[in-house]
Write a protein that holds these residues in place. Structure first.
Motif, mmCIF file in Angstrom:
data_model
loop_
_atom_site.group_PDB
_atom_site.id
_atom_site.type_symbol
_atom_site.label_atom_id
_atom_site.label_comp_id
_atom_site.label_asym_id
_atom_site.label_seq_id
_atom_site.Cartn_x
_atom_site.Cartn_y
_atom_site.Cartn_z
ATOM 1 N N LYS A 197 0.532 4.329 -0.713
ATOM 2 C CA LYS A 197 -0.843 5.567 -0.381
ATOM 3 C C LYS A 197 0.918 6.300 0.531
ATOM 4 O O LYS A 197 1.175 6.115 1.472
ATOM 5 C CB LYS A 197 -1.501 6.016 0.418
ATOM 6 C CG LYS A 197 -1.263 4.955 1.111
ATOM 7 C CD LYS A 197 -3.170 5.320 2.426
ATOM 8 C CE LYS A 197 -2.878 5.129 3.745
ATOM 9 N NZ LYS A 197 -3.901 3.613 4.166
ATOM 10 N N VAL A 221 -12.022 -3.271 5.922
ATOM 11 C CA VAL A 221 -11.066 -2.840 7.068
ATOM 12 C C VAL A 221 -11.844 -1.961 7.695
ATOM 13 O O VAL A 221 -13.048 -1.760 8.769
ATOM 14 C CB VAL A 221 -10.872 -1.716 6.196
ATOM 15 C CG1 VAL A 221 -9.918 -0.593 6.988
ATOM 16 C CG2 VAL A 221 -10.868 -1.282 4.810
ATOM 17 N N ARG A 256 -3.540 -6.059 2.557
ATOM 18 C CA ARG A 256 -2.986 -4.861 1.640
ATOM 19 C C ARG A 256 -1.765 -4.974 2.790
ATOM 20 O O ARG A 256 -2.227 -4.087 3.984
ATOM 21 C CB ARG A 256 -3.883 -3.895 1.849
ATOM 22 C CG ARG A 256 -4.908 -4.544 1.441
ATOM 23 C CD ARG A 256 -6.063 -3.570 0.878
ATOM 24 N NE ARG A 256 -6.828 -3.014 1.537
ATOM 25 C CZ ARG A 256 -7.870 -3.976 2.978
ATOM 26 N NH1 ARG A 256 -8.173 -5.104 2.221
ATOM 27 N NH2 ARG A 256 -7.951 -3.816 3.546
ATOM 28 N N VAL A 257 -0.589 -4.676 2.662
ATOM 29 C CA VAL A 257 0.323 -3.923 4.266
ATOM 30 C C VAL A 257 1.203 -2.956 3.313
ATOM 31 O O VAL A 257 1.963 -2.878 2.106
ATOM 32 C CB VAL A 257 1.344 -4.866 3.898
ATOM 33 C CG1 VAL A 257 2.205 -4.961 5.292
ATOM 34 C CG2 VAL A 257 1.069 -6.681 4.747
ATOM 35 N N GLY A 258 0.824 -2.062 3.886
ATOM 36 C CA GLY A 258 1.601 -0.278 4.509
ATOM 37 C C GLY A 258 2.889 -0.371 5.029
ATOM 38 O O GLY A 258 4.014 -0.431 4.541
ATOM 39 N N SER A 259 2.287 0.037 5.594
ATOM 40 C CA SER A 259 3.884 0.476 7.136
ATOM 41 C C SER A 259 4.736 -0.726 7.705
ATOM 42 O O SER A 259 5.867 -0.085 7.271
ATOM 43 C CB SER A 259 3.095 1.369 8.457
ATOM 44 O OG SER A 259 1.685 0.313 9.004
ATOM 45 N N ILE A 272 -7.814 1.063 -3.726
ATOM 46 C CA ILE A 272 -8.768 0.875 -1.719
ATOM 47 C C ILE A 272 -9.154 1.835 -1.224
ATOM 48 O O ILE A 272 -9.772 1.423 -0.307
ATOM 49 C CB ILE A 272 -7.763 0.558 -1.194
ATOM 50 C CG1 ILE A 272 -6.363 0.451 -0.858
ATOM 51 C CG2 ILE A 272 -6.664 -1.219 -1.950
ATOM 52 C CD1 ILE A 272 -5.619 0.164 -0.056
ATOM 53 N N VAL A 332 0.678 -1.044 -0.294
ATOM 54 C CA VAL A 332 -0.096 -0.294 -0.370
ATOM 55 C C VAL A 332 1.163 1.534 0.035
ATOM 56 O O VAL A 332 1.843 1.724 1.142
ATOM 57 C CB VAL A 332 -0.767 0.199 1.359
ATOM 58 C CG1 VAL A 332 -2.008 1.431 1.268
ATOM 59 C CG2 VAL A 332 -1.887 -1.511 1.073
ATOM 60 N N ARG A 378 3.323 6.074 8.040
ATOM 61 C CA ARG A 378 3.169 7.293 7.460
ATOM 62 C C ARG A 378 3.262 8.812 7.874
ATOM 63 O O ARG A 378 3.016 8.808 8.878
ATOM 64 C CB ARG A 378 1.937 6.921 6.648
ATOM 65 C CG ARG A 378 1.772 6.139 5.573
ATOM 66 C CD ARG A 378 0.267 6.001 5.351
ATOM 67 N NE ARG A 378 -0.651 5.466 6.189
ATOM 68 C CZ ARG A 378 -1.314 4.018 6.244
ATOM 69 N NH1 ARG A 378 -0.163 3.200 5.257
ATOM 70 N NH2 ARG A 378 -1.139 3.517 7.072
ATOM 71 N N ASN A 425 -4.750 4.903 -2.368
ATOM 72 C CA ASN A 425 -6.516 5.350 -1.726
ATOM 73 C C ASN A 425 -6.945 6.566 -2.478
ATOM 74 O O ASN A 425 -7.974 6.344 -2.459
ATOM 75 C CB ASN A 425 -6.181 5.846 -0.536
ATOM 76 C CG ASN A 425 -5.956 4.361 0.544
ATOM 77 O OD1 ASN A 425 -4.790 4.331 0.032
ATOM 78 N ND2 ASN A 425 -6.393 4.288 1.303
ATOM 79 N N MET A 483 -4.036 -6.039 7.296
ATOM 80 C CA MET A 483 -2.905 -4.967 7.103
ATOM 81 C C MET A 483 -1.626 -4.906 7.965
ATOM 82 O O MET A 483 -1.667 -6.484 8.224
ATOM 83 C CB MET A 483 -3.813 -3.574 6.864
ATOM 84 C CG MET A 483 -5.177 -3.357 6.928
ATOM 85 S SD MET A 483 -5.761 -2.190 6.101
ATOM 86 C CE MET A 483 -5.634 -1.385 8.466
ATOM 87 N N SER A 484 -1.259 -4.319 7.621
ATOM 88 C CA SER A 484 0.237 -4.368 8.689
ATOM 89 C C SER A 484 0.202 -5.472 10.131
ATOM 90 O O SER A 484 0.918 -6.172 10.677
ATOM 91 C CB SER A 484 1.235 -3.335 9.118
ATOM 92 O OG SER A 484 1.972 -2.581 7.640
HETATM 93 C C1 LIG Z 1 -3.716 2.350 4.816
HETATM 94 C C2 LIG Z 1 -4.416 1.656 4.133
HETATM 95 C C3 LIG Z 1 -3.510 -0.446 4.380
HETATM 96 C C4 LIG Z 1 -2.515 -0.412 4.718
HETATM 97 O O1 LIG Z 1 -2.155 -0.585 6.029
HETATM 98 P P1 LIG Z 1 -0.936 -0.069 7.146
HETATM 99 O O2 LIG Z 1 -1.762 -0.400 8.922
HETATM 100 O O3 LIG Z 1 -0.166 0.835 6.464
HETATM 101 O O4 LIG Z 1 -0.676 -1.719 6.673
HETATM 102 C C5 LIG Z 1 -4.444 -1.204 3.891
HETATM 103 N N1 LIG Z 1 -5.808 -0.868 3.553
HETATM 104 C C6 LIG Z 1 -6.372 0.218 3.227
HETATM 105 C C7 LIG Z 1 -7.448 0.847 2.372
HETATM 106 C C8 LIG Z 1 -5.528 1.223 3.708
HETATM 107 O O5 LIG Z 1 -6.165 2.755 4.035
#
Ligand SMILES: *Cc1c(COP(=O)(O)O)cnc(C)c1O
Length: 224
Positions: A35, A161, A207-210, A77, A33, A216, A56, A191-192
């Motif tokens: 964003k 979510v 869906r992995v961001g941080s 997403i 992810v 962020r 996003n 997610m993370s």
């Molecule tokens: C930001 C986001 C993520 C990732 O979140 P992290 O906690 O950083 O992994 C996953 N899904 C959606 C819909 C997001 O907005």
């Protein structure tokens, strides 16, 4: 930690969670992810072999994904406004946030016009949070049926979510149940903080961001 190392570590955790659930690790897609992270961070992730990315916002994604690379898959997403349906159809390979009839109709129109059909997921607001997008769980079956029959869309899966302050497991279980009784094969969840739990409940993509890119830093409060 460098992004390449984060990716390797998260891939290991995805594989371990899959094995614990008696699942094939190859059946779970790791989405980065991206964003708010820099284009340089995205380049590093791409160089490390990541090919699936989630964004996003349509406009932010447009500004960062102009030169499409080999083998790349881009997922939307975040919430989609009807007036951005055309741009979203043009840019994304998967739109995960279909959640209301007006949007379903707009997407159907734009897909026909563009001759290009992104794969589609329906977002379910499993926690019924007023500030969050997604169809209510009680309306999900009817909406999935309408999206398919009334608007002619091919729905591939579901996305959620969960509320930040509740255990995610019950929300993942609910999403899996709705998918199963509607014959949908794909589940975008986790997610993370909770992707291993999501894998236990049947996630086909996480869906992995941080955990990949680091924390962020928002320059200003998000309007999303
Ligand atoms: C930001 C986001 C993520 C990732 O979140 P992290 O906690 O950083 O992994 C996953 N899904 C959606 C819909 C997001 O907005």
């Amino acid at each position: 930690m460098p992004i390449a190392e984060n990716i390797a570590a998260v891939r290991e955790r995805v594989a371990a969670a899959a094995r614990r659930a008696n699942r094939n690790p190859d059946d779970i897609t790791l989405m980065g992810v991206s964003k708010t992270f820099s284009v340089d961070a995205i380049r590093q992730a791409y160089a490390a072999g990541l090919r699936v990315f989630g964004e996003n916002r349509v406009q932010e994604a447009q500004s960062r994904w102009t030169d499409r690379r080999e083998g790349l898959r881009l997922h939307l997403i975040g919430p989609l406004q009807t007036n951005k349906a055309r741009d979203a159809v043009a840019l994304f390979d998967v739109i995960e946030t279909v959640d209301r009839p007006r949007l379903a109709r707009a997407l159907a129109d734009e897909i026909q016009q563009a001759g290009r059909a992104p794969r589609l997921y329906i977002q379910v607001n499993t926690g019924e949070e007023p500030q969050k997008a997604g169809v209510a769980p009680g309306d999900a079956d009817a909406f999935i049926a309408a999206a398919t029959r009334e608007f002619g869309l091919e729905i591939e899966g579901l996305m959620c979510v969960p509320p930040a302050e509740e255990p995610a497991a019950m929300h993942f279980a609910l999403l899996a149940k709705i998918a199963q009784r509607n014959g949908l094969a794909r589940l975008s969840m986790g997610m993370s903080a909770d992707f291993e739990t999501a894998i236990r409940f049947g996630a086909t993509s996480v869906r992995v961001g941080s955990a990949l890119f680091g924390g962020r830093h928002y320059a200003q409060p998000s309007a999303a």
